[in-house]
Design an enzyme around this catalytic site. Structure first.
Site, PDB file in Angstrom:
ATOM      1  N   GLY A  33       0.807  -1.211   0.000  1.00  0.00           N
ATOM      2  CA  GLY A  33       0.000   0.000   0.000  1.00  0.00           C
ATOM      3  C   GLY A  33       0.837   1.256   0.000  1.00  0.00           C
ATOM      4  N   GLU A  54       9.979   4.081   6.518  1.00  0.00           N
ATOM      5  CA  GLU A  54      10.031   2.619   6.464  1.00  0.00           C
ATOM      6  C   GLU A  54      11.407   2.131   6.939  1.00  0.00           C
ATOM      7  OE1 GLU A  54       9.883  -0.952   6.565  1.00  0.00           O
ATOM      8  OE2 GLU A  54       7.992  -0.189   5.756  1.00  0.00           O
ATOM      9  N   GLN A  62       4.687 -11.206  -0.350  1.00  0.00           N
ATOM     10  CA  GLN A  62       4.239 -12.277   0.523  1.00  0.00           C
ATOM     11  C   GLN A  62       3.223 -13.238  -0.105  1.00  0.00           C
ATOM     12  OE1 GLN A  62       3.444 -10.922   4.596  1.00  0.00           O
ATOM     13  NE2 GLN A  62       4.746  -9.140   4.202  1.00  0.00           N
ATOM     14  N   CYS A 180      -4.715 -12.378   4.021  1.00  0.00           N
ATOM     15  CA  CYS A 180      -4.987 -13.482   3.106  1.00  0.00           C
ATOM     16  C   CYS A 180      -5.655 -14.651   3.819  1.00  0.00           C
ATOM     17  CB  CYS A 180      -3.718 -13.961   2.410  1.00  0.00           C
ATOM     18  SG  CYS A 180      -4.098 -15.054   1.018  1.00  0.00           S
ATOM     19  N   ASP A 314      -3.886  -3.446   5.235  1.00  0.00           N
ATOM     20  CA  ASP A 314      -4.148  -4.321   6.373  1.00  0.00           C
ATOM     21  C   ASP A 314      -4.317  -3.593   7.694  1.00  0.00           C
ATOM     22  OD1 ASP A 314      -3.763  -6.249   4.467  1.00  0.00           O
ATOM     23  OD2 ASP A 314      -1.904  -7.054   5.303  1.00  0.00           O
ATOM     24  N   LYS A 322      -8.033  -8.862   3.957  1.00  0.00           N
ATOM     25  CA  LYS A 322      -6.776  -8.121   3.893  1.00  0.00           C
ATOM     26  C   LYS A 322      -5.834  -8.801   2.894  1.00  0.00           C
ATOM     27  CE  LYS A 322      -7.360  -6.617   8.700  1.00  0.00           C
ATOM     28  NZ  LYS A 322      -7.583  -5.187   8.452  1.00  0.00           N
ATOM     29  N   THR A 323      -5.849  -8.311   1.656  1.00  0.00           N
ATOM     30  CA  THR A 323      -5.045  -8.905   0.588  1.00  0.00           C
ATOM     31  C   THR A 323      -4.365  -7.813  -0.233  1.00  0.00           C
ATOM     32  OG1 THR A 323      -6.816  -8.859  -1.067  1.00  0.00           O
ATOM     33  CG2 THR A 323      -6.738 -10.792   0.395  1.00  0.00           C
ATOM     34  N   ALA A 324      -3.375  -8.236  -1.049  1.00  0.00           N
ATOM     35  CA  ALA A 324      -2.742  -7.293  -1.969  1.00  0.00           C
ATOM     36  C   ALA A 324      -3.734  -6.799  -3.002  1.00  0.00           C
ATOM     37  CB  ALA A 324      -1.545  -7.963  -2.650  1.00  0.00           C
ATOM     38  N   ALA A 325      -4.707  -7.650  -3.360  1.00  0.00           N
ATOM     39  CA  ALA A 325      -5.733  -7.234  -4.316  1.00  0.00           C
ATOM     40  C   ALA A 325      -6.591  -6.115  -3.738  1.00  0.00           C
ATOM     41  CB  ALA A 325      -6.609  -8.429  -4.695  1.00  0.00           C
ATOM     42  N   CYS A 357      -8.940 -13.578  -3.633  1.00  0.00           N
ATOM     43  CA  CYS A 357      -8.211 -14.647  -2.961  1.00  0.00           C
ATOM     44  C   CYS A 357      -8.037 -15.802  -3.938  1.00  0.00           C
ATOM     45  CB  CYS A 357      -8.968 -15.100  -1.709  1.00  0.00           C
ATOM     46  SG  CYS A 357      -8.038 -16.306  -0.725  1.00  0.00           S
TER      47      CYS A 357
END
Length: 430
Positions: A33, A54, A62, A180, A314, A322-325, A357
């Site tokens: 994100g 960061e 991941q 995920c 997330d 909670k996913t990258a998508a 997913c």
């Protein structure tokens, strides 16, 4: 040659280091994100306008770790140096945030500095809490216990699966939100397929222990997965939460969440999904809800109290998986709404809860679950994605990593909404 490499490394450090104390947009977090938003905004606002806090030196893809744990991908393919994925247009502030002061539009950092901002984007991800299961932190990575959720343990999953001689194999899903939510069963299906290919499945008893009351939250895909589990002879145990692991004796203790009764289960191999929570720095902060998630409007991603603060991914309380998508779907909404806020305009972009997913059910087949806030299918392709399909497997394994590294992290991928519209020729697919 050595001197040339050293010079390149020094240039990268100078390129991203900064002593600036104020930014138009400050992004907290260099995960999916944070990278997507900071890369896109830096192109719109100009070099030096965006800072990214960061502390990590490495960025991990991941979603690949299911395949790493199953021996289908190398761990090295899932990682890149943070300096290689950070946009050249941002200032990388290589430290951690330690305090939020939204009333003063500033944060404090671990190196003792204070950084001011006009707008703040919180993208701090989610925290793994291995320590919340008694005995787990001490035995994960050994004693037959592995987890695909940690860079430190994912490679042990493949070693344990490959060396497995038979017996009791357990796979767990904790009683917390996780990233995920399909991953705990993805590795189970691949393990089943591996052991069948090796001709030893008859010597293995596979059990899935989940805190949830169902196998999957979206009903359409749950129907398929229940059938997959049945065909694979998986013992499903719902409303069971792992509370203790005894590594030396290879015993797992589960609590029935409905009766509070506990039972001890012997194992020879166990894949554990650890409890997860908001990062400690967010818990009790002025930006968070009572649990610790960043408190944002689920559609605009703007903070409910501080209009110059936004959240993504997330770490937020947006009620979707909670996913990258999900991050991809949120990134374009956040970017356009933040820019609108800068111009004093209304926030017109709305996130619909889109998440995805991809669930491999064997080496070569995959169910591509895509759905919205309500668990209703929001599918990209004009076929039934609730069926196991071979092309989807290779799309997940080989195409999605390219998309992640080259489009999402660069702020050029906002999810498949346009593809969905084109694929369905304008039919009623949002």
């Amino acid at each position: 040659m050595h001197r040339f490499g050293e010079a390149t490394r020094r240039v990268r450090i100078r390129r991203f280091a900064s002593n600036a104390s104020s930014y138009r947009v400050l992004v907290l977090g260099g995960g999916a994100g944070g990278q997507a938003v900071s890369s896109a905004l830096s192109r719109r606002l100009g070099k030096g306008a965006v800072g990214v806090v960061e502390p990590a030196s490495v960025h991990y893809y991941q979603p690949m770790w299911t395949f790493v744990g199953a021996g289908a991908k190398r761990f090295e393919e899932s990682r890149k140096d943070m300096s290689d994925v950070m946009s050249s247009g941002v200032d990388w502030i290589k430290t951690a945030v330690t305090q939020f002061e939204p009333e003063k539009n500033r944060v404090a950092t671990q190196d003792g500095k204070t950084i001011s901002y006009e707008y703040l984007v919180v993208a701090l991800g989610i925290q793994l809490d291995f320590h919340k299961v008694k005995g787990l932190a001490e035995c994960v990575g050994k004693d037959g216990v592995s987890s695909n959720y940690s860079a430190n343990t994912v490679r042990m999953t493949w070693k344990f699966l490959e060396d497995f001689k038979g017996g009791e194999a357990l796979f767990t899903f904790p009683n917390t939100p996780i990233k995920c939510a399909g991953a705990p069963q993805k590795i189970m299906y691949l393990a089943d397929d591996l052991w069948r290919k090796k001709g030893m499945r008859g010597n293995v008893n596979i059990s899935y222990y989940s805190s949830l009351p169902v196998i999957f939250g979206a009903k359409k895909y749950a129907a398929t997965l229940n059938q997959v589990a049945k065909c694979k002879d998986v013992n499903l145990n719902f409303r069971h939460n792992l509370v203790e692991v005894k590594g030396k004796s290879k015993e797992a203790i589960f609590e029935n969440l409905d009766t509070q009764e506990k039972k001890t289960v012997k194992y020879d191999f166990m894949h554990v999904t650890p409890p997860m929570s908001p990062p400690d720095i967010l818990k009790g902060s002025p930006l968070s809800d009572a649990v610790g998630w960043v408190d944002v409007d689920k559609e605009t991603l703007q903070h409910k109290k501080y209009p110059n603060v936004f959240g993504i991914g997330d770490c937020t309380n947006v009620p979707t998986s909670k996913t990258a998508a999900a991050v991809a779907g949120q990134s374009g909404v956040l970017r356009e709404n933040l820019l609108a806020a800068m111009r004093g305009q209304a926030l017109t972009q709305k996130y619909d809860g889109y998440t995805s997913c991809p669930l491999p059910t064997s080496y070569g087949k995959l169910v591509l679950a895509e759905f919205d806030f309500n668990g209703e299918p929001l599918e990209t392709f004009p076929v039934n994605q609730g069926k196991e399909r071979r092309p989807f497997y290779f799309m997940k394994k080989d195409m999605m990593p390219f998309l992640y590294w080259n489009l999402l992290l660069k702020g050029r991928w906002k999810g498949p909404k346009m593809m969905r519209t084109l694929a369905h020729l304008g039919m009623n697919k949002r």
